[in-house]
Design a protein around this motif. Structure first.
Motif, PDB file in Angstrom:
ATOM      1  N   THR A 161       0.828  -1.194   0.000  1.00 44.04           N
ATOM      2  CA  THR A 161       0.000   0.000   0.000  1.00 44.04           C
ATOM      3  C   THR A 161       0.873   1.259   0.000  1.00 44.04           C
ATOM      4  OG1 THR A 161      -1.442  -1.246   1.447  1.00 44.04           O
ATOM      5  CG2 THR A 161      -1.976   1.068   1.121  1.00 44.04           C
ATOM      6  N   ALA A 162       1.942   1.195   0.782  1.00 40.83           N
ATOM      7  CA  ALA A 162       2.801   2.370   0.871  1.00 40.83           C
ATOM      8  C   ALA A 162       3.398   2.718  -0.482  1.00 40.83           C
ATOM      9  CB  ALA A 162       3.918   2.134   1.877  1.00 40.83           C
ATOM     10  N   ALA A 166       2.518   6.174  -2.520  1.00 42.92           N
ATOM     11  CA  ALA A 166       3.616   7.051  -2.920  1.00 42.92           C
ATOM     12  C   ALA A 166       3.591   7.290  -4.430  1.00 42.92           C
ATOM     13  CB  ALA A 166       4.956   6.453  -2.511  1.00 42.92           C
TER      14      ALA A 166
ATOM     15  N   LEU B 224       5.944   8.999   1.796  1.00 38.29           N
ATOM     16  CA  LEU B 224       4.965   7.902   1.720  1.00 38.29           C
ATOM     17  C   LEU B 224       3.534   8.379   1.532  1.00 38.29           C
ATOM     18  CD1 LEU B 224       6.261   5.551   4.534  1.00 38.29           C
ATOM     19  CD2 LEU B 224       6.114   5.033   2.116  1.00 38.29           C
ATOM     20  N   SER B 225       3.309   9.660   1.715  1.00 33.82           N
ATOM     21  CA  SER B 225       1.969  10.225   1.599  1.00 33.82           C
ATOM     22  C   SER B 225       1.138   9.959   2.860  1.00 33.82           C
ATOM     23  CB  SER B 225       1.271   9.701   0.357  1.00 33.82           C
ATOM     24  OG  SER B 225       0.066  10.381   0.165  1.00 33.82           O
ATOM     25  N   SER B 226      -0.147  10.259   2.775  1.00 36.93           N
ATOM     26  CA  SER B 226      -0.937  10.319   4.011  1.00 36.93           C
ATOM     27  C   SER B 226      -1.898   9.153   4.151  1.00 36.93           C
ATOM     28  CB  SER B 226      -1.725  11.626   4.034  1.00 36.93           C
ATOM     29  OG  SER B 226      -2.546  11.726   2.903  1.00 36.93           O
ATOM     30  N   LEU B 228      -2.027   6.294   6.122  1.00 40.97           N
ATOM     31  CA  LEU B 228      -1.529   4.933   5.969  1.00 40.97           C
ATOM     32  C   LEU B 228      -1.682   4.126   7.257  1.00 40.97           C
ATOM     33  CD1 LEU B 228       1.747   5.587   3.961  1.00 40.97           C
ATOM     34  CD2 LEU B 228      -0.291   4.397   3.158  1.00 40.97           C
ATOM     35  N   SER B 232       1.402  -1.020   6.686  1.00 44.92           N
ATOM     36  CA  SER B 232       1.962  -0.484   5.443  1.00 44.92           C
ATOM     37  C   SER B 232       3.208   0.329   5.718  1.00 44.92           C
ATOM     38  CB  SER B 232       0.946   0.414   4.744  1.00 44.92           C
ATOM     39  OG  SER B 232      -0.208  -0.304   4.452  1.00 44.92           O
TER      40      SER B 232
END
Lengths: 313, 313
Positions: A161-162, A166, B224-226, B228, B232
């Motif tokens: 998922t990470a 990204a 990694l963005s938000s 999560l 992950s």
DNA sequence: TGATCAATGACAAGGTTTTGTCTAGGTTTT
DNA sequence: AAAACCTAGACAAAACCTTGTCATTGATCA
């Protein structure tokens, strides 16, 4: 006869002032007028030329080889590099070996980079592709197959998922770049699109692909973003007087309201809206076959959406 | 026919009276009527011209070059600059220039533009700031105070949700430009960061600020963005062998899992992870004071995060 | 394989011009 | 009389100019 200083030239072209001066001195790329005291003054055309040179070097051309070419030739090269959907990037002039980069290779590079968490390569590769391809080509030849492959690997468990979030963040950024840039281009069509996803559907990427296709066909569109309740959508649709609404849906079970109800709700509260187009990464034609009305079209793929837009031109 | 004195002219255009007089004397930018006793009287058109000149110089034009241009040409330039975000935004690269800007003035301009829904000005102003400043300066001197002021005005009701989301979208875009452009640059530090927000926390902007600081200190980082989940994050952290994880959290109550539990879960499943850094627009040091472990650091502000990174270099 | 070389972007030093701000001394307005 | 305005001149910081150097990169060649 408008004149900009070197700072503006740098801002607009995306180069640094150092580089601009170096290009002038070393390669004679430009010969801007000077003030009595020796300061450079750039005209519109010269700024355009600078921007063009900047983009061409970004695409891999060496400045030394293109710096002295006249404007029309630069434009021609740029057209060649940019306006091909099935793209072949080739280096210019005396460089015999033509670096061929095609969509498939780009996708392969992207997936490899993603597997190795090489974010820098991903961004670079996407940037190259988006400059080299038309918006539609970028969407259909790069993103759609890429996203399918990513989804496939997610199910296999090969991608986490990470990694995927990204990747999506980077893709969204680059696509946003194209979409925002499109606003000031001229639009051909008289049709006006609004693009959104229903409440519950968070997948921004799906509709970004739709927006890219609108760019491709020079449609007039308004990007409403994702996860919107029906009243918000109809309000916006009325406000900007759109005749077609593109709804991005990839999974029906996530939606707060069943899609047919949702659509009816919108159609019931809007005036000029002629059609609602439903599209997404997953083919929903079967699942929605029972609910079709005259005003609703369900597309099996983005390629079909592309064709439909082509016919409208 | 209404007339304004020089003070009003200064107030409206945002210039100082000194500057207005200097522009008149030195460059003949204006020729306002005078009273019998020699006092300047500005008409509506002249005030408009003055404002236009002020904005153009703000964007980077030099006053000496544009002062004598007739009104229509000034307007044309303004249109060109604000309507061609494209060229400015297209370049995915960050080049700190020798151009200097005033952070406070920039923030003021931004808030004024936001109040007037001038999206193009906002974008241009941010672009100027991000090219003039280092990533860290952009984050700490422009964005952090700006976001605080915006939050303040939101609570007062001076700013609408629509305005704020529009602003955030533009900010995200420009920050993304820096971050993804930075990926192509070299890194100094041997430390490796991962940046994310826990599940439930959607505020992407907070961690984007963290990423900007990583750019500033030439850290190796993975964005990694938000939103999560813990597994992950730990999976990604293991895969890319990061030693520090930056978690962006602004409001504890949104989280699916209590933050201490969430962090323990990550620490329990990772090998090389040495520290978890928690940071956000809101100071959470008090609320999290009871749960501190050796591996967890809670930062009261982005300034502190900046200092911590500085010490690592 | 390793040394060499051309291409290129970035930057430093040192000098000039541009430009916002300030001061001084006088006049007009309130 | 205080406040605001006027002109003229002075100043320092910002921005620009040129020249020269440096580090990196990719290609070529021993």
């Amino acid at each position: 006869m408008k004149y900009f200083n070197i700072q503006m030239a740098a801002q607009i072209s995306g180069l640094s002032t150092h580089t601009i001066r170096a290009w002038e001195k070393r390669y004679g790329a430009l010969h801007p007028d000077r003030t009595d005291t020796g300061r450079r003054q750039y005209s519109n055309e010269e700024i355009e030329r600078l921007t063009l040179l900047s983009q061409l070097t970004n695409l891999g051309n060496s400045i030394g080889q293109i710096a002295r070419l006249p404007d029309p030739e630069l434009k021609e090269i740029y057209e060649k590099l940019t306006h091909s959907r099935e793209s072949v990037m080739m280096s210019v002039q005396h460089n015999p070996q033509q670096v061929q980069i095609n969509a498939e290779e780009t996708r392969r590079n992207l997936l490899m980079a993603l597997a190795g968490y090489k974010v820098d390569i991903i961004s670079h590769e996407l940037n190259k592709a988006k400059t080299a391809l038309t918006p539609g080509g970028f969407a259909l030849d790069i993103l759609v197959p890429l996203l399918k492959e990513v989804e496939h690997r997610r199910q296999l468990g090969t991608l986490s998922t990470a990694q995927i979030t990204a990747l999506f963040a980077i893709i969204k950024f680059h696509v946003g770049n194209i979409i925002y840039g499109h606003y000031e281009k001229k639009v051909k069509s008289s049709n006006k699109f609004a693009i959104a996803t229903p409440e519950g559907e968070l997948h921004l990427l799906d509709i970004m692909l739709g927006a890219l296709l609108c760019c491709q066909h020079q449609m007039n569109f308004f990007f409403l973003s994702s996860n919107l309740p029906a009243p918000s959508i109809s309000e916006a649709v009325n406000a900007i007087e759109t005749n077609v609404l593109i709804l991005g849906v990839s999974q029906l079970q996530n939606l707060k309201t069943p899609l047919p109800v949702f659509i009816e709700e919108i159609l019931g509260h809007t005036k000029n809206l002629c059609e609602v187009w439903v599209v997404g990464m997953n083919d929903l034609t079967r699942q929605l076959s029972g609910h079709r009305s005259k005003k609703v079209r369900v597309f099996a793929s983005f390629e079909e959406l592309d064709k439909a837009m082509e016919q409208m031109e």
